[in-house]
Scaffold this motif. Structure first.
Motif, PDB file in Angstrom:
ATOM      1  N   ALA A 135       0.832  -1.208   0.000  1.00 28.43           N
ATOM      2  CA  ALA A 135       0.000   0.000   0.000  1.00 28.43           C
ATOM      3  C   ALA A 135       0.861   1.251   0.000  1.00 28.43           C
ATOM      4  N   ALA A 136       1.973   1.211   0.753  1.00 26.60           N
ATOM      5  CA  ALA A 136       2.883   2.355   0.730  1.00 26.60           C
ATOM      6  C   ALA A 136       3.509   2.529  -0.648  1.00 26.60           C
ATOM      7  N   GLY A 137       3.818   1.412  -1.310  1.00 27.63           N
ATOM      8  CA  GLY A 137       4.416   1.505  -2.647  1.00 27.63           C
ATOM      9  C   GLY A 137       3.464   2.083  -3.671  1.00 27.63           C
ATOM     10  N   THR A 138       2.228   1.586  -3.740  1.00 27.99           N
ATOM     11  CA  THR A 138       1.270   2.132  -4.708  1.00 27.99           C
ATOM     12  C   THR A 138       0.899   3.570  -4.377  1.00 27.99           C
ATOM     13  N   SER A 139       0.901   3.918  -3.081  1.00 29.16           N
ATOM     14  CA  SER A 139       0.643   5.305  -2.700  1.00 29.16           C
ATOM     15  C   SER A 139       1.738   6.223  -3.230  1.00 29.16           C
ATOM     16  N   THR A 140       2.977   5.766  -3.164  1.00 29.31           N
ATOM     17  CA  THR A 140       4.088   6.569  -3.687  1.00 29.31           C
ATOM     18  C   THR A 140       3.988   6.739  -5.198  1.00 29.31           C
ATOM     19  N   VAL A 141       3.592   5.667  -5.880  1.00 25.23           N
ATOM     20  CA  VAL A 141       3.425   5.763  -7.332  1.00 25.23           C
ATOM     21  C   VAL A 141       2.333   6.777  -7.676  1.00 25.23           C
ATOM     22  N   GLY A 142       1.193   6.700  -6.983  1.00 23.49           N
ATOM     23  CA  GLY A 142       0.106   7.647  -7.252  1.00 23.49           C
ATOM     24  C   GLY A 142       0.499   9.077  -6.973  1.00 23.49           C
ATOM     25  N   ALA A 143       1.246   9.305  -5.889  1.00 22.98           N
ATOM     26  CA  ALA A 143       1.690  10.663  -5.579  1.00 22.98           C
ATOM     27  C   ALA A 143       2.667  11.168  -6.628  1.00 22.98           C
ATOM     28  N   GLY A 144       3.543  10.280  -7.116  1.00 22.97           N
ATOM     29  CA  GLY A 144       4.501  10.710  -8.131  1.00 22.97           C
ATOM     30  C   GLY A 144       3.832  11.087  -9.434  1.00 22.97           C
ATOM     31  N   ALA A 254      -2.283   9.351  -4.008  1.00 22.21           N
ATOM     32  CA  ALA A 254      -1.762   8.590  -2.877  1.00 22.21           C
ATOM     33  C   ALA A 254      -2.878   7.908  -2.107  1.00 22.21           C
ATOM     34  N   VAL A 255      -3.967   8.640  -1.865  1.00 19.64           N
ATOM     35  CA  VAL A 255      -5.081   8.082  -1.087  1.00 19.64           C
ATOM     36  C   VAL A 255      -5.799   6.990  -1.869  1.00 19.64           C
ATOM     37  N   VAL A 256      -6.080   7.254  -3.155  1.00 19.74           N
ATOM     38  CA  VAL A 256      -6.833   6.291  -3.967  1.00 19.74           C
ATOM     39  C   VAL A 256      -6.057   4.986  -4.122  1.00 19.74           C
ATOM     40  N   ASN A 257      -4.777   5.067  -4.438  1.00 19.47           N
ATOM     41  CA  ASN A 257      -3.999   3.853  -4.645  1.00 19.47           C
ATOM     42  C   ASN A 257      -3.847   3.049  -3.360  1.00 19.47           C
ATOM     43  N   ARG A 258      -3.616   3.728  -2.244  1.00 19.33           N
ATOM     44  CA  ARG A 258      -3.509   3.001  -0.972  1.00 19.33           C
ATOM     45  C   ARG A 258      -4.807   2.275  -0.649  1.00 19.33           C
ATOM     46  N   ARG A 259      -5.924   2.968  -0.856  1.00 20.21           N
ATOM     47  CA  ARG A 259      -7.223   2.350  -0.549  1.00 20.21           C
ATOM     48  C   ARG A 259      -7.520   1.170  -1.473  1.00 20.21           C
ATOM     49  N   GLU A 260      -7.239   1.326  -2.781  1.00 22.72           N
ATOM     50  CA  GLU A 260      -7.538   0.250  -3.725  1.00 22.72           C
ATOM     51  C   GLU A 260      -6.654  -0.976  -3.473  1.00 22.72           C
TER      52      GLU A 260
END
Length: 304
Positions: A135-144, A254-260
């Motif tokens: 979840a931290a990894g996908t959140s970082t991707v979404g934020a980037g 970041a929020v959407v990717n972590r949640r998904e």
């Protein structure tokens, strides 16, 4: 003369009652008197100097021209929709092929490696660690991606969405593979068969029941690619808010990717818990082979 009829009482003979001038006694013409057979109209008189009244029915030529223009516009709209749909399908097919290409290159840790890296943890605690890291990894991707879209440029948006989808898919595929290791549900077969099984799990958002191989795909066929296209389309629609300008997309991504990612992990774990095998009952499994060109996953925390 007595007994004669006075002139005022004399009658004119028939046919000789009006012998006045043709233009009337006061100089009025016959065409100004109106037609004797038609009554006078009570409506306003027509303006003889103004434009003629429009015809209630268009001319046949104009009507045919309007029909041709309408049909041409409809045909152009259908052709544009068809071309747009074909381009969208081609883009989704390209993304599906891209995910299929990178899936065998994703480094996956087997159960023995995970237990060495996280000593003293049981299956659920270890699974929680894996989900938290993914979840931290996908959140970082979404934020980037959201930060890159701070000032959105329309031609670059499809590329940004594609980069995000492939990055998130790689992280989530790694999570799915390692969750199956933790719950003792490694799919049978070699690297290619396991990769197809994990892709089937990711596209269907479900865990694999290794006791029923018919419930998941072990070959990269047409059905697999259709499911991948549907999954990618769903993920792209969910990630559209990540392209909001002025760094809003970074926070949203970041929020959407972590949640998904957490929702996906919850579904996978709920399925795997029903078929889990305790660690002390697991047969001796060979270590997982390493991919030839391991993929570097963006955003993942460093492994201990």
């Amino acid at each position: 003369m007595s007994g004669s009829t006075p002139p005022r009482k004399r009658r004119f003979p028939l046919g000789k009652a009006d012998q006045g001038p043709l233009d009337g006694p006061h100089g009025a013409r016959d065409d100004e008197r109106g037609s004797p057979g038609a009554g006078a109209s009570l409506g306003p008189a027509e303006d003889r100097d103004g434009p003629p009244a429009p015809d209630r029915h268009p001319a046949p030529v104009a009507r045919r021209r309007a029909t041709v223009i309408r049909d041409k516009a409809r045909d152009l709209a259908r052709e544009g929709a068809r071309r747009g749909g074909s381009r969208a399908r081609a883009g989704l097919a390209h993304l599906a092929d891209r995910v299929i290409d990178i899936a065998p290159r994703i480094p996956v840790r087997d159960l023995a490696t995970l237990r060495r890296q996280f000593p003293g943890l049981g299956p659920e605690e270890l699974a929680d660690k894996l989900v938290k890291g993914a979840a931290a990894g996908t959140s970082t991707v979404g934020a980037g991606i959201g930060a890159a879209a701070m000032l959105p440029v329309p031609p670059a948006m499809p590329t940004e969405l594609a980069a995000e989808v492939t990055g998130v898919a790689a992280i989530e595929l790694k999570l799915i593979a390692e969750l199956h290791e933790v719950y003792g549900a490694r799919p049978p077969g070699g690297l290619k068969a396991r990769t197809a099984a994990y892709l089937s799990s990711w596209s269907g958002e479900r865990g694999i029941d290794v006791t029923k191989p018919s419930t998941y795909d072990t070959a990269l066929g047409g059905r697999m690619k259709r499911e991948l296209r549907q999954r990618i389309m769903k993920r792209m629609v969910r990630n559209l808010p990540n392209l909001a300008p002025f760094l809003v997309g970074a926070a949203v991504g970041a929020v959407v990717n972590r949640r998904e990612t957490r929702k996906l992990a919850d579904r996978i774990r709920a399925d795997l818990r029903r078929t889990r095998v305790p660690w002390d009952e697991l047969p001796e499994l060979p270590p997982l082979e390493k991919p030839e060109r391991p993929l570097e996953l963006p955003g993942l925390p460093e492994e201990p």
